[in-house]
Design an enzyme around this catalytic site. Structure first.
Site, PDB file in Angstrom:
ATOM      1  CG  ASN A   1     -56.534  15.396  -5.794  1.00 25.73           C
ATOM      2  OD1 ASN A   1     -57.022  14.276  -5.980  1.00 25.73           O
ATOM      3  ND2 ASN A   1     -55.874  15.695  -4.689  1.00 25.73           N
TER       4      ASN A   1
ATOM      5  CG  PHE B   1     -62.476  16.361   3.029  1.00 23.01           C
ATOM      6  CD1 PHE B   1     -61.855  15.169   2.701  1.00 23.01           C
ATOM      7  CD2 PHE B   1     -61.776  17.291   3.782  1.00 23.01           C
ATOM      8  CE1 PHE B   1     -60.559  14.899   3.106  1.00 23.01           C
ATOM      9  CE2 PHE B   1     -60.478  17.029   4.201  1.00 23.01           C
ATOM     10  CZ  PHE B   1     -59.872  15.825   3.868  1.00 23.01           C
TER      11      PHE B   1
ATOM     12  NE  ARG C   1     -46.338  14.165  -0.073  1.00 23.55           N
ATOM     13  CZ  ARG C   1     -47.644  14.148   0.191  1.00 23.55           C
ATOM     14  NH1 ARG C   1     -48.372  13.106  -0.160  1.00 23.55           N
ATOM     15  NH2 ARG C   1     -48.221  15.142   0.795  1.00 23.55           N
TER      16      ARG C   1
ATOM     17  CG  HIS D   1     -53.622   8.670  -2.760  1.00 25.34           C
ATOM     18  ND1 HIS D   1     -53.707   9.461  -1.632  1.00 25.34           N
ATOM     19  CD2 HIS D   1     -52.878   7.585  -2.416  1.00 25.34           C
ATOM     20  CE1 HIS D   1     -53.060   8.855  -0.644  1.00 25.34           C
ATOM     21  NE2 HIS D   1     -52.551   7.715  -1.090  1.00 25.34           N
TER      22      HIS D   1
ATOM     23  CB  THR E   1     -53.920  18.525  -1.840  1.00 22.38           C
ATOM     24  OG1 THR E   1     -52.934  17.825  -1.093  1.00 22.38           O
ATOM     25  CG2 THR E   1     -55.249  17.797  -1.729  1.00 22.38           C
TER      26      THR E   1
ATOM     27  CE1 TYR F   1     -57.663   9.131   0.227  1.00 22.14           C
ATOM     28  CE2 TYR F   1     -59.363   7.888  -0.914  1.00 22.14           C
ATOM     29  CZ  TYR F   1     -58.219   8.670  -0.944  1.00 22.14           C
ATOM     30  OH  TYR F   1     -57.636   9.000  -2.137  1.00 22.14           O
TER      31      TYR F   1
ATOM     32  NE  ARG G   1     -52.801  15.393  -6.155  1.00 20.27           N
ATOM     33  CZ  ARG G   1     -52.381  15.159  -4.916  1.00 20.27           C
ATOM     34  NH1 ARG G   1     -51.525  15.985  -4.338  1.00 20.27           N
ATOM     35  NH2 ARG G   1     -52.816  14.115  -4.258  1.00 20.27           N
TER      36      ARG G   1
ATOM     37  CE  LYS H   1     -57.361  11.152  -5.413  1.00 22.45           C
ATOM     38  NZ  LYS H   1     -57.684  12.164  -4.385  1.00 22.45           N
TER      39      LYS H   1
ATOM     40  CD  GLU I   1     -51.536   5.203   1.127  1.00 26.11           C
ATOM     41  OE1 GLU I   1     -50.946   5.475   0.060  1.00 26.11           O
ATOM     42  OE2 GLU I   1     -51.924   6.077   1.923  1.00 26.11           O
TER      43      GLU I   1
HETATM   44  P1  CMP Z   1     -55.576  12.351  -1.619  1.00 25.95           P
HETATM   45  O1  CMP Z   1     -54.122  12.470  -1.851  1.00 25.95           O
HETATM   46  O2  CMP Z   1     -56.295  11.232  -2.290  1.00 25.95           O
HETATM   47  O3  CMP Z   1     -55.833  12.228  -0.032  1.00 25.95           O
HETATM   48  C1  CMP Z   1     -57.053  12.599   0.556  1.00 25.95           C
HETATM   49  C2  CMP Z   1     -57.945  13.338  -0.387  1.00 25.95           C
HETATM   50  O4  CMP Z   1     -58.947  14.102   0.213  1.00 25.95           O
HETATM   51  C3  CMP Z   1     -57.119  14.348  -1.161  1.00 25.95           C
HETATM   52  O5  CMP Z   1     -56.282  13.693  -2.070  1.00 25.95           O
HETATM   53  C4  CMP Z   1     -58.194  15.224  -1.761  1.00 25.95           C
HETATM   54  O6  CMP Z   1     -58.703  14.710  -2.966  1.00 25.95           O
HETATM   55  C5  CMP Z   1     -59.268  15.136  -0.688  1.00 25.95           C
HETATM   56  N1  CMP Z   1     -59.315  16.396   0.052  1.00 25.95           N
HETATM   57  C6  CMP Z   1     -58.348  16.940   0.801  1.00 25.95           C
HETATM   58  N2  CMP Z   1     -58.754  18.109   1.314  1.00 25.95           N
HETATM   59  C7  CMP Z   1     -60.016  18.287   0.862  1.00 25.95           C
HETATM   60  C8  CMP Z   1     -60.969  19.311   1.037  1.00 25.95           C
HETATM   61  N3  CMP Z   1     -60.701  20.389   1.791  1.00 25.95           N
HETATM   62  N4  CMP Z   1     -62.148  19.155   0.431  1.00 25.95           N
HETATM   63  C9  CMP Z   1     -62.418  18.070  -0.320  1.00 25.95           C
HETATM   64  N5  CMP Z   1     -61.543  17.059  -0.521  1.00 25.95           N
HETATM   65  C10 CMP Z   1     -60.348  17.182   0.062  1.00 25.95           C
END
Ligand code: CMP
Length: 139
Positions: free
Chosen positions: A114, A59, A87, A117, A93, A51, A104, A11, A128
Site C-alpha cells: 500500500n 497477516f 494519514r 506506512h 490502508t 511491526y 495510497r 514500501k 518509530e
Molecule cells: P501499515 O501502515 O504499514 O501497517 C501495518 C500493515 O499491515 C498495513 O500498513 C498493511 O500494509 C498491512 N495490513 C493491514 N491489514 C492487512 C490485511 N488484512 N492483510 C494484509 N496486510 C495487511
C-alpha cells in the site's frame, strides 16, 4: 495547532516502481519538512520488531516477508498536526478504498503493497523514528 512529527516508510513495491521521488514531492508539496531520510533494506528481524504490534495478526508473516523483500525509504516528517495530516494525505490502508489523489490511491497496489506506512499516534511516531534514526541523523 502545534508543529509535530510523524514517521513514514515508502514500501518495497513503491520504491521498485520508481515512485520514491514522486511520493517525496507530494509530501513536500503538502507542507511537510523532511527531518530525516534514508534508503535501506530491512532484515527479517528488524521488520518483526518494527511491526511487533501486529505479531498476532494472521497477516504478520506475510507483512514481515514483504517488508524485508526489497529496498524501502524511511523518513521523519514535520508539519502542524503531522500524524493526522499525513494519514489524511496517504488515505485508507486498503488502496482500493483510499480517497482519490491520496498516496495510497495513486501508488498502492494491494493492502500489503500500500505504498507507504504512516504512524498512527504522536507516541508511535517518536518510537518509530527512533527505531531507524540516531539523534545526530535528525535535523
Ligand atoms: P501499515 O501502515 O504499514 O501497517 C501495518 C500493515 O499491515 C498495513 O500498513 C498493511 O500494509 C498491512 N495490513 C493491514 N491489514 C492487512 C490485511 N488484512 N492483510 C494484509 N496486510 C495487511
Amino acid at each position: 495547532m502545534a508543529i509535530s512529527r510523524t514517521f513514514t516508510i515508502v514500501k518495497p513495491t513503491a520504491y521498485k516502481n520508481g515512485n520514491l521521488g514522486k511520493i517525496l514531492t507530494i509530501i513536500e508539496e503538502h507542507g511537510f519538512s523532511l527531518k530525516a531520510l534514508k534508503i535501506l533494506r530491512l532484515s527479517v528481524n528488524q521488520a518483526e520488531k518494527f511491526y511487533d504490534i501486529h505479531k498476532d495478526r494472521p497477516f504478520f508473516k506475510d507483512l514481515v516477508d514483504y517488508m524485508s523483500s526489497g529496498t524501502v525509504a524511511v523518513a521523519i516528517l514535520e508539519k502542524d498536526n503531522a500524524v493526522e495530516a499525513y494519514r489524511e494525505l496517504i488515505g485508507s490502508t486498503d488502496p482500493s478504498k483510499a480517497r482519490t489523489g491520496t498516496i495510497r490511491n495513486l501508488f498502492g497496489t494491494s493492502i500489503q503493497a500500500n505504498a507507504v506506512h504512516g504512524s498512527d499516534s504522536d507516541e508511535n511516531a517518536i518510537i518509530e523514528g527512533n527505531f531507524f534514526f540516531k539523534e545526530s541523523e535528525i535535523v
